[in-house]
Motif scaffolding. Sequence first.
Motif, PDB file in Angstrom:
ATOM      1  N   UNK A 145       0.854  -1.183   0.000  1.00 54.43           N
ATOM      2  CA  UNK A 145       0.000   0.000   0.000  1.00 54.43           C
ATOM      3  C   UNK A 145       0.891   1.234   0.000  1.00 54.43           C
ATOM      4  N   UNK A 146       0.823   1.981  -1.099  1.00 56.01           N
ATOM      5  CA  UNK A 146       1.595   3.217  -1.219  1.00 56.01           C
ATOM      6  C   UNK A 146       0.774   4.359  -0.618  1.00 56.01           C
ATOM      7  N   UNK A 147       1.422   5.356   0.001  1.00 54.33           N
ATOM      8  CA  UNK A 147       0.686   6.485   0.583  1.00 54.33           C
ATOM      9  C   UNK A 147      -0.183   7.253  -0.418  1.00 54.33           C
ATOM     10  N   UNK A 148       0.099   7.120  -1.719  1.00 52.94           N
ATOM     11  CA  UNK A 148      -0.680   7.834  -2.738  1.00 52.94           C
ATOM     12  C   UNK A 148      -2.020   7.157  -3.040  1.00 52.94           C
ATOM     13  N   UNK A 149      -2.244   5.969  -2.467  1.00 50.57           N
ATOM     14  CA  UNK A 149      -3.491   5.258  -2.733  1.00 50.57           C
ATOM     15  C   UNK A 149      -3.332   4.076  -3.670  1.00 50.57           C
ATOM     16  N   UNK A 150      -2.115   3.839  -4.155  1.00 45.68           N
ATOM     17  CA  UNK A 150      -1.854   2.678  -5.006  1.00 45.68           C
ATOM     18  C   UNK A 150      -1.761   1.432  -4.126  1.00 45.68           C
ATOM     19  N   UNK A 151      -2.620   0.460  -4.399  1.00 46.79           N
ATOM     20  CA  UNK A 151      -2.594  -0.812  -3.675  1.00 46.79           C
ATOM     21  C   UNK A 151      -2.329  -1.905  -4.699  1.00 46.79           C
ATOM     22  N   UNK A 152      -1.298  -2.704  -4.440  1.00 45.03           N
ATOM     23  CA  UNK A 152      -0.910  -3.723  -5.412  1.00 45.03           C
ATOM     24  C   UNK A 152      -0.724  -5.076  -4.764  1.00 45.03           C
ATOM     25  N   UNK A 153      -0.840  -6.107  -5.614  1.00 42.28           N
ATOM     26  CA  UNK A 153      -0.691  -7.489  -5.175  1.00 42.28           C
ATOM     27  C   UNK A 153      -0.014  -8.277  -6.290  1.00 42.28           C
ATOM     28  N   UNK A 154       0.468  -9.487  -5.939  1.00 39.46           N
ATOM     29  CA  UNK A 154       1.281 -10.250  -6.889  1.00 39.46           C
ATOM     30  C   UNK A 154       0.496 -11.222  -7.762  1.00 39.46           C
ATOM     31  N   UNK A 155      -0.273 -12.106  -7.133  1.00 40.97           N
ATOM     32  CA  UNK A 155      -0.869 -13.233  -7.864  1.00 40.97           C
ATOM     33  C   UNK A 155      -2.236 -13.588  -7.261  1.00 40.97           C
ATOM     34  N   UNK A 156      -2.975 -14.489  -7.909  1.00 41.00           N
ATOM     35  CA  UNK A 156      -4.263 -14.903  -7.348  1.00 41.00           C
ATOM     36  C   UNK A 156      -4.171 -15.426  -5.901  1.00 41.00           C
ATOM     37  N   UNK A 157      -3.041 -15.978  -5.527  1.00 38.51           N
ATOM     38  CA  UNK A 157      -2.894 -16.479  -4.153  1.00 38.51           C
ATOM     39  C   UNK A 157      -3.004 -15.350  -3.127  1.00 38.51           C
ATOM     40  N   UNK A 158      -2.711 -14.127  -3.554  1.00 38.52           N
ATOM     41  CA  UNK A 158      -2.760 -12.970  -2.656  1.00 38.52           C
ATOM     42  C   UNK A 158      -4.139 -12.304  -2.601  1.00 38.52           C
ATOM     43  N   UNK A 159      -5.108 -12.823  -3.351  1.00 38.09           N
ATOM     44  CA  UNK A 159      -6.409 -12.161  -3.454  1.00 38.09           C
ATOM     45  C   UNK A 159      -7.118 -11.919  -2.120  1.00 38.09           C
ATOM     46  N   UNK A 160      -7.101 -12.834  -1.157  1.00 38.81           N
ATOM     47  CA  UNK A 160      -7.781 -12.516   0.106  1.00 38.81           C
ATOM     48  C   UNK A 160      -7.237 -11.241   0.766  1.00 38.81           C
ATOM     49  N   UNK A 161      -5.935 -11.100   0.801  1.00 42.44           N
ATOM     50  CA  UNK A 161      -5.322  -9.902   1.405  1.00 42.44           C
ATOM     51  C   UNK A 161      -5.566  -8.676   0.537  1.00 42.44           C
ATOM     52  N   UNK A 162      -5.467  -8.833  -0.778  1.00 42.33           N
ATOM     53  CA  UNK A 162      -5.699  -7.738  -1.723  1.00 42.33           C
ATOM     54  C   UNK A 162      -7.134  -7.229  -1.593  1.00 42.33           C
ATOM     55  N   UNK A 163      -8.092  -8.150  -1.615  1.00 43.10           N
ATOM     56  CA  UNK A 163      -9.499  -7.758  -1.522  1.00 43.10           C
ATOM     57  C   UNK A 163      -9.788  -7.029  -0.221  1.00 43.10           C
ATOM     58  N   UNK A 164      -9.240  -7.509   0.874  1.00 43.59           N
ATOM     59  CA  UNK A 164      -9.440  -6.842   2.171  1.00 43.59           C
ATOM     60  C   UNK A 164      -8.862  -5.427   2.135  1.00 43.59           C
ATOM     61  N   UNK A 165      -7.688  -5.281   1.537  1.00 43.69           N
ATOM     62  CA  UNK A 165      -7.036  -3.961   1.488  1.00 43.69           C
ATOM     63  C   UNK A 165      -7.810  -2.976   0.623  1.00 43.69           C
ATOM     64  N   UNK A 166      -8.330  -3.425  -0.534  1.00 42.21           N
ATOM     65  CA  UNK A 166      -9.032  -2.486  -1.411  1.00 42.21           C
ATOM     66  C   UNK A 166     -10.390  -2.091  -0.840  1.00 42.21           C
ATOM     67  N   UNK A 167     -11.046  -3.036  -0.203  1.00 37.71           N
ATOM     68  CA  UNK A 167     -12.335  -2.707   0.436  1.00 37.71           C
ATOM     69  C   UNK A 167     -12.095  -1.719   1.590  1.00 37.71           C
ATOM     70  N   UNK A 168     -11.054  -1.963   2.378  1.00 33.82           N
ATOM     71  CA  UNK A 168     -10.711  -1.081   3.494  1.00 33.82           C
ATOM     72  C   UNK A 168     -10.358   0.334   2.994  1.00 33.82           C
ATOM     73  N   UNK A 169      -9.688   0.417   1.862  1.00 32.16           N
ATOM     74  CA  UNK A 169      -9.276   1.714   1.314  1.00 32.16           C
ATOM     75  C   UNK A 169     -10.457   2.580   0.931  1.00 32.16           C
ATOM     76  N   UNK A 170     -11.584   1.967   0.640  1.00 27.91           N
ATOM     77  CA  UNK A 170     -12.758   2.734   0.209  1.00 27.91           C
ATOM     78  C   UNK A 170     -13.735   3.026   1.346  1.00 27.91           C
ATOM     79  N   UNK A 171     -13.344   2.684   2.584  1.00 28.20           N
ATOM     80  CA  UNK A 171     -14.220   2.960   3.741  1.00 28.20           C
ATOM     81  C   UNK A 171     -14.220   4.430   4.073  1.00 28.20           C
TER      82      UNK A 171
END
Length: 171
Positions: A145-171
């Motif tokens: 998670x970059x301070x500018x709002x860029x959230x990135x992930x590597x592969x489908x295996x990371x999707x649970x963490x990625x999904x949690x981070x993107x949903x949290x970012x829009x709260x």
Amino acid sequence: MMAKVATVITKLFEDVEFTSPKEALVAAGHEVITIGFNAGEIIEGKKGQARVTIEKAIDEVNPADFDALLIPGGYSPDQLRKDDRFLDFTRHFALHQKPIFSICHGPQLLVNAGVLSGRNITAVKQVAIDVKNAGANFFDEAVVIDPTGLISSRTPEDLPAFNAAIVNALK
């Protein structure tokens, strides 16, 4: 507050890298709009597990009308990054520090848009050298998670963490 999330996508996207984040965002109350070359076009993921109808053509949308940008991986970002319309659309989110959610090969679009200098990011291993050459700080982690709002992930295996981070970012 419901966010309007633009998804830039074309054929041969990584199926689950679109369907899983979309499901998470919709479940959290957000709207996800697919944007591609032609409205009404039906595209298929590279594994043939997902079919998506493009809701809006790139020429029909204004990035200012969206709150966040989702860039799924697969072969889609490589096809989109040759088109200046998608690069301009992407640049808007970076320049205005709106959330950008990028996974796997998604950063290829960010590389060509020229918006990675100094930003923290991760990507699938074979894209790491590209983001480093574009001036980004690469981390081999499930979610960056970059301070500018860029959230990135590597592969489908990371999707649970990625999904949690993107949903949290829009709260």
